[in-house]
Design a protein around this motif. Structure first.
Motif, PDB file in Angstrom:
ATOM      1  N   ARG A  69       0.863  -1.182   0.000  1.00 11.93           N
ATOM      2  CA  ARG A  69       0.000   0.000   0.000  1.00 11.93           C
ATOM      3  C   ARG A  69       0.894   1.225   0.000  1.00 11.93           C
ATOM      4  O   ARG A  69       1.791   1.350   0.828  1.00 11.93           O
ATOM      5  N   TYR A  70       0.651   2.136  -0.935  1.00 10.11           N
ATOM      6  CA  TYR A  70       1.446   3.364  -1.051  1.00 10.11           C
ATOM      7  C   TYR A  70       0.616   4.539  -0.558  1.00 10.11           C
ATOM      8  O   TYR A  70      -0.482   4.770  -1.024  1.00 10.11           O
ATOM      9  N   ALA A  71       1.139   5.296   0.413  1.00  8.56           N
ATOM     10  CA  ALA A  71       0.406   6.406   1.002  1.00  8.56           C
ATOM     11  C   ALA A  71       0.886   7.756   0.497  1.00  8.56           C
ATOM     12  O   ALA A  71       0.082   8.620   0.169  1.00  8.56           O
ATOM     13  N   LYS A  72       2.201   7.966   0.453  1.00  9.18           N
ATOM     14  CA  LYS A  72       2.791   9.232   0.010  1.00  9.18           C
ATOM     15  C   LYS A  72       4.068   8.932  -0.749  1.00  9.18           C
ATOM     16  O   LYS A  72       4.739   7.950  -0.462  1.00  9.18           O
ATOM     17  N   PRO A  73       4.467   9.810  -1.661  1.00  7.51           N
ATOM     18  CA  PRO A  73       5.692   9.544  -2.416  1.00  7.51           C
ATOM     19  C   PRO A  73       6.948  10.033  -1.702  1.00  7.51           C
ATOM     20  O   PRO A  73       6.925  11.035  -0.993  1.00  7.51           O
ATOM     21  N   ALA A  74       8.035   9.297  -1.889  1.00 12.76           N
ATOM     22  CA  ALA A  74       9.366   9.812  -1.550  1.00 12.76           C
ATOM     23  C   ALA A  74       9.878  10.470  -2.833  1.00 12.76           C
ATOM     24  O   ALA A  74       9.466  10.113  -3.940  1.00 12.76           O
ATOM     25  N   ARG A  75      10.773  11.442  -2.682  1.00 13.97           N
ATOM     26  CA  ARG A  75      11.218  12.224  -3.831  1.00 13.97           C
ATOM     27  C   ARG A  75      12.741  12.236  -3.947  1.00 13.97           C
ATOM     28  O   ARG A  75      13.448  11.894  -3.010  1.00 13.97           O
ATOM     29  N   LEU A  76      13.192  12.656  -5.101  1.00 16.87           N
ATOM     30  CA  LEU A  76      14.613  12.775  -5.391  1.00 16.87           C
ATOM     31  C   LEU A  76      15.328  13.512  -4.260  1.00 16.87           C
ATOM     32  O   LEU A  76      14.838  14.535  -3.775  1.00 16.87           O
ATOM     33  N   ASP A  77      16.452  12.993  -3.824  1.00 19.31           N
ATOM     34  CA  ASP A  77      17.318  13.538  -2.770  1.00 19.31           C
ATOM     35  C   ASP A  77      16.791  13.349  -1.354  1.00 19.31           C
ATOM     36  O   ASP A  77      17.465  13.740  -0.404  1.00 19.31           O
ATOM     37  N   ASP A  78      15.604  12.755  -1.162  1.00 20.11           N
ATOM     38  CA  ASP A  78      15.150  12.428   0.190  1.00 20.11           C
ATOM     39  C   ASP A  78      16.114  11.420   0.803  1.00 20.11           C
ATOM     40  O   ASP A  78      16.700  10.593   0.103  1.00 20.11           O
TER      41      ASP A  78
END
Length: 113
Positions: A63-72
């Motif tokens: 289950r995916y709730a929120k995205p992680a982003r580049l450089d996190d």
């Protein structure tokens, strides 16, 4: 046996064209943590293979709730196992994704300094 913490930086190779982590990469991060946890306890994937042992995931629900982003910078943690194979948690501060594997429960949330 204790848990294990693996910091993971999100690189361009982990993202789609919009700079958001491609969905399957959360599972890759969790698998890396599982492998490093084993290494911490004296086992490598190679030594297990040579002994005829393979840790096979044959069922997965995510289950995916929120995205992680580049450089996190993500924190990927294993949980103290109650049974074999083990329980896992990939965490990034706020829950981003969770995966249900047979006998394992990875979760993801934002985190790291």
């Amino acid at each position: 046996m204790t848990g294990f913490h693996l910091p993971v930086r999100v690189y361009i190779e982990d993202t789609d064209a919009g700079g958001i982590v491609y969905y399957v990469n959360y599972l890759k991060f969790m698998e890396r943590a599982r492998s490093e946890w084993l290494r911490q306890h004296g086992f490598t994937q190679r030594s297990l293979f040579e002994a005829g042992i393979q840790l096979v995931v044959h069922r997965l629900e995510c289950r995916y709730a929120k995205p992680a982003r580049l450089d996190d910078c993500l924190d990927v943690d294993t949980l103290k196992p109650r049974s074999w194979p083990m329980a896992l948690a990939a965490v990034l501060a706020d829950p981003l994704a969770s995966a249900q594997l047979q006998d394992a429960q990875p979760q993801a949330r934002r985190g790291c300094q």
